[in-house]
Design an enzyme around this catalytic site. Sequence first.
Site, mmCIF file in Angstrom:
data_model
loop_
_atom_site.group_PDB
_atom_site.id
_atom_site.type_symbol
_atom_site.label_atom_id
_atom_site.label_comp_id
_atom_site.label_asym_id
_atom_site.label_seq_id
_atom_site.Cartn_x
_atom_site.Cartn_y
_atom_site.Cartn_z
ATOM 1 C CB CYS A 1 -0.391 -3.518 8.721
ATOM 2 S SG CYS A 1 0.643 -2.186 8.057
ATOM 3 C CD GLU B 1 -1.336 -2.244 2.225
ATOM 4 O OE1 GLU B 1 -0.169 -2.667 2.025
ATOM 5 O OE2 GLU B 1 -2.069 -2.701 3.111
HETATM 6 ZN ZN LIG Z 1 1.007 -2.444 5.766
#
Ligand SMILES: [Zn+2]
Length: 158
Positions: free
Chosen positions: A84, A56
């Site tokens: 995350c 990302e």
């Molecule tokens: Zn991450």
Amino acid sequence: MDSMDEKFMKEAIRQARKAYALNETPIGCVIVYEGKIIGRGYNRRNTDKNTLAHAEITAIRKASRKIGDWRLEGCTLYVTLEPCPMCAGAIVQSRMDRVVVGCMNPKAGCAGSVLNVLQTEGFNHQTELTTGVCQEECSGMMKSFFKELRQAKKKKGN
Ligand SMILES: [Zn+2]
């Protein structure tokens, strides 16, 4: 299910396969603006020896370069695994409109599993969120990766 969501999640899966080929946990991401992909990324944490080398983060960096702005308003981020805490934070900071997730990550996910950083009312920005797009393909890829990893470890005898 939205066929455009499936189409772009397949592109994120293609990115994840690049990580897989490098023996990295197979996570891939694309960012879409006005129907076009403007940023791609895949997990390269071990390859680059860099905590920040998540799919990302790489995709956000590329999309911002393309748009010429740190703000990614009007963009949708597709990622094969629930983000995350670091990536969910970066997504909020980028003011992304929408996030589409493949499979969930019960141990670290911040789009509803452990926390929902993407949709916390106290923050100045919340994203729209769609989960479970191409879920079986995304989770199947993770499962086969970890299965192979375990088998490789067994062969090595540790
Ligand atoms: Zn991450």
